[in-house]
Design a protein around this motif. Structure first.
Motif: not given
Length: 215
Positions: A139, A142-143, A147, A174, A177-178
């Motif tokens: 998390d 990602t935020e 990558h 994930a 998101r990544i």
């Protein structure tokens, strides 16, 4: 599929690309898990790879050992990212932890800012984190614009096949998101099976392509 070939120096890179590598991770001193290569190696690798339309990722790590860095070591890493960017590298690979086994958020933020505009991979420092913290780390990374995460999915030295179910859990969490990129023990012999099981489009390793095909 992107096969990322991990190379200690320039020597094997032409053969690796000819054998199917589509991305290069430059990673000196693999015996200690990899450290930053020299500027000369990085420059020549970038020039050669870009002619072949192959991306170059450079590990930013001042020494072997743990991933808890002093202020001086972080200054070195910051400078190395700036210099790599000047040379035209496509991305950088790094990871910082704190004494409690969580991400060193301050250090990571500083390096992420320095790497703005580059691809960023959080390396196998991820595997030094406890499983409960790994999902939280997905998390956070990602935020904060990272990558991909390179992971073996378990202790170093364990066969990758033992860890596929867990890596699959990480990939599911994930949720695109990544990128979760498997590595460690993946070779040209088992790459297709690993990719097929995980539905992974990126794999990493020193033996990810068969260098013996080309004499």
């Amino acid at each position: 599929m992107i096969k990322e070939f991990c190379s200690e120096n320039f020597t094997l890179i032409p053969k690796a690309i000819a054998s199917g590598a589509r991305r290069i991770e430059l990673c000196d001193n693999l015996a200690v898990g990899g450290t930053t290569v020299s500027t000369g190696v990085m420059e020549e690798t970038i020039l050669y790879c870009h002619e072949k339309e192959v991306a170059v990722m450079a590990i930013i790590r001042p020494r072997g050992g743990n991933f808890i860095y002093t202020d001086t070591e972080l200054k070195i890493m910051h400078t190395d990212i700036i210099e790599a960017k000047k040379l035209g590298v496509d991305g950088v690979v790094f990871g910082c932890l704190n004494e409690s086994g969580w991400l060193d958020e301050e250090a990571m933020t500083r390096l992420i800012e320095a790497a703005e505009g580059l691809q960023m991979t959080f390396h196998m420092a991820f595997d030094d984190m406890s499983p409960d913290k790994q999902f939280e780390a997905i998390d956070w990374l990602t935020e904060n614009g990272v990558h991909r995460i390179l992971t073996h999915g378990g202790p170093a030295g364990t066969p990758i096949e033992q860890n596929l179910e867990y890596i699959n859990d990480l990939i599911s969490y994930a949720n695109n998101r990544i990128i979760i990129m498997p590595g460690g023990g993946i070779t040209y012999r088992n790459a297709e099976a690993v990719s097929g099981f995980l539905k992974a489009n990126e794999l990493h390793g020193t033996k990810i392509v068969n260098l013996n095909v080309l004499k």
